[in-house]
Design a protein around this motif. Structure first.
Motif, short mmCIF file in Angstrom:
data_model
loop_
_atom_site.label_atom_id
_atom_site.label_comp_id
_atom_site.label_asym_id
_atom_site.label_seq_id
_atom_site.Cartn_x
_atom_site.Cartn_y
_atom_site.Cartn_z
N TRP A 1 8.41 -0.39 -20.51
CA TRP A 1 8.18 0.89 -20.88
C TRP A 1 9.81 1.57 -20.77
CZ3 TRP A 1 3.83 4.73 -19.06
CH2 TRP A 1 4.02 5.87 -19.53
N PRO A 2 10.63 1.35 -21.44
CA PRO A 2 12.10 2.17 -20.92
C PRO A 2 12.31 3.62 -21.58
CG PRO A 2 11.99 0.70 -23.20
CD PRO A 2 10.71 0.53 -22.61
N ALA A 3 12.80 4.53 -21.06
CA ALA A 3 12.83 5.92 -21.46
C ALA A 3 14.16 6.43 -21.26
CB ALA A 3 11.88 6.50 -20.71
N ILE A 4 14.47 7.23 -22.26
CA ILE A 4 15.65 8.14 -22.00
C ILE A 4 15.13 9.66 -22.34
CG2 ILE A 4 18.00 8.96 -23.05
CD1 ILE A 4 18.11 6.07 -24.33
N TRP A 5 15.08 10.32 -21.18
CA TRP A 5 14.64 11.65 -21.14
C TRP A 5 15.01 12.54 -20.16
CZ3 TRP A 5 10.16 12.14 -17.20
CH2 TRP A 5 10.38 11.23 -16.31
N MET A 6 14.30 14.05 -20.23
CA MET A 6 15.07 15.20 -19.74
C MET A 6 13.97 15.70 -18.94
SD MET A 6 17.80 16.68 -22.10
CE MET A 6 18.64 17.20 -21.02
N LEU A 7 14.00 16.29 -17.62
CA LEU A 7 13.20 17.02 -16.70
C LEU A 7 13.71 18.19 -16.15
CD1 LEU A 7 11.25 14.48 -14.53
CD2 LEU A 7 10.35 15.57 -16.37
N PRO A 8 13.17 19.29 -16.11
CA PRO A 8 13.58 20.40 -15.49
C PRO A 8 14.12 20.33 -14.12
CG PRO A 8 11.28 20.62 -15.40
CD PRO A 8 11.87 19.54 -16.22
N THR A 9 15.30 20.92 -13.96
CA THR A 9 16.03 20.78 -12.58
C THR A 9 15.31 21.65 -11.62
OG1 THR A 9 18.11 20.03 -13.41
CG2 THR A 9 18.22 20.84 -11.23
N ASP A 10 14.95 22.94 -11.92
CA ASP A 10 14.53 23.81 -10.94
C ASP A 10 12.90 24.22 -11.00
OD1 ASP A 10 17.07 24.37 -9.85
OD2 ASP A 10 17.32 25.17 -11.97
N TRP A 11 11.94 23.53 -11.81
CA TRP A 11 10.69 23.60 -12.01
C TRP A 11 10.31 25.11 -11.83
CZ3 TRP A 11 8.20 19.31 -13.57
CH2 TRP A 11 9.11 18.03 -13.57
N GLN A 12 10.86 26.02 -12.47
CA GLN A 12 10.59 27.36 -12.31
C GLN A 12 9.14 27.88 -12.64
OE1 GLN A 12 14.46 28.26 -13.89
NE2 GLN A 12 14.88 29.78 -12.23
N TYR A 13 8.76 27.16 -13.82
CA TYR A 13 7.51 27.43 -14.27
C TYR A 13 6.21 26.74 -13.79
CZ TYR A 13 10.22 29.89 -18.08
OH TYR A 13 10.97 30.76 -18.51
N GLY A 14 6.62 25.90 -12.67
CA GLY A 14 5.66 25.11 -12.01
C GLY A 14 5.63 23.54 -12.23
N SER A 15 4.69 23.13 -11.54
CA SER A 15 4.78 21.72 -11.51
C SER A 15 4.56 21.12 -12.98
CB SER A 15 3.73 20.94 -10.43
OG SER A 15 2.52 21.37 -10.76
N TRP A 16 4.74 19.57 -13.16
CA TRP A 16 4.43 18.96 -14.51
C TRP A 16 2.88 19.44 -15.06
CZ3 TRP A 16 1.50 15.86 -17.47
CH2 TRP A 16 2.20 15.29 -18.54
N PRO A 17 2.76 19.71 -16.29
CA PRO A 17 3.77 19.79 -17.38
C PRO A 17 4.35 21.00 -17.58
CG PRO A 17 1.72 19.84 -18.18
CD PRO A 17 1.63 19.77 -16.80
N ASN A 18 4.02 22.05 -16.72
CA ASN A 18 4.20 23.60 -17.01
C ASN A 18 5.45 23.73 -17.08
OD1 ASN A 18 1.66 23.65 -16.06
ND2 ASN A 18 1.60 25.27 -14.99
#
Length: 297
Positions: free
Chosen positions: A141-158
């Motif tokens: 299950w390979p992936a190239i992806w992006m996540l928020p650096t600062d999580w300003q709207y809350g934890s995943w997936p918010n």
């Protein structure tokens, strides 16, 4: 007059009943329009993209630690994955190529790498290109992806997730792109995305691209667009539930083994090794878009 008074009393009594039925701790629903609304730009004629970050892997040894860090550990990562992510044992650069390896040891345990640009490469809006050759094997299950650096709207997936490329080994050559938000995510079966079959996904390098604008996200492979996320006709839910993509994000490269999706059709018992090869990573930004964003922030 008497009929009017009676009608008003009935209306007041009904309103009180509704108010009493409503949970006191339930937050009010606030409808927020996109901040980009009222501003225009021509996404098809952005001619001022400038390279702002890249790794061409024109060196030998470990990945450049000025550009890359690692997420480490083996706790399943929220998806029941099997691998233990290491810091510098499963990724190396040679002959102009970054190789990420997933390796099963003699005891049946897997190690792999999850490389991240967090706090070394973080961007808000732009075009990200990754040229890659994908692994094979049922259970990969390979992936190239992006996540928020600062999580300003809350934890995943918010706070959001942008999946530029995902692939599962039991469905060889089908490439997926998707986004995840509070309103749209795979945990509740509402994720938004697209897929495309690339017959040589594991035999040749292909360029996986995301163009991230202030009001839409476009995914392409080898310059051919196959999915666009544009939720701004939605005005009945708060903006951040469907568009948390107005904060900085960073890039991740990894190979997972197993997991809820990767092992949906089992793991090949003969599988003991898998690799994803990366030719380059390039990030571009447009002053036109950045200046527009500065105006509306």
């Amino acid at each position: 007059m008497k009929k009017t008074v009676i009608a008003l009393c009935v209306l007041l009594f009904t309103s009180l009943l509704i108010a009493c039925d409503k949970r006191e701790d339930e937050p009010p629903i606030v409808v927020e329009r996109s901040k980009i609304e009222g501003y225009t730009y021509d996404k098809d004629n952005i001619t001022d993209y400038a390279l702002v970050w890249s790794d061409e892997f024109d060196y030998e040894g470990l990945p450049d630690d000025d550009k890359w860090g690692y997420d480490v550990g083996g706790h399943g990562w929220g998806n029941n994955e099997l691998q233990n992510y290491t810091s510098d044992q499963n990724a190396f650069v040679k002959d102009g190529i970054l190789t990420i390896e997933a390796i099963k040891d003699e005891k049946g345990s897997w190690t792999s790498a999850r490389m991240v640009t967090r706090n070394k490469g973080d961007w808000k809006w732009g075009k990200i290109e990754v040229r890659a050759k994908l692994p094979t094997g049922r259970g990969t299950w390979p992936a190239i992806w992006m996540l928020p650096t600062d999580w300003q709207y809350g934890s995943w997936p918010n706070s959001g997730e942008i999946d530029i490329m995902e692939h599962v080994g039991y469905d060889q050559n089908r490439i997926h792109a998707s986004i995840h938000t509070q309103a749209y995510n795979h945990k509740i079966g509402t994720q938004k995305g697209g897929s495309k079959v690339i017959p040589t996904a594991s035999e040749a390098f292909h360029t996986y691209t995301v163009e991230w604008f202030p009001d839409l996200i476009i995914f392409s492979i080898d310059n051919e667009v196959y999915y666009t996320y544009n939720p701004f006709n939605l005005v009945d839910i708060p903006k951040n539930r469907h568009w948390p993509f107005d904060r900085r994000f960073h890039l991740l490269l990894n190979i997972a083994i197993g997991g809820d999706w990767g092992a949906a059709q089992g793991i090949d018992p003969e599988l003991s090794y898998a690799k994803m090869e990366i030719d380059f990573v390039r990030v571009y930004q447009s002053p036109t878009i950045q200046n527009l964003v500065r105006e509306i922030d």
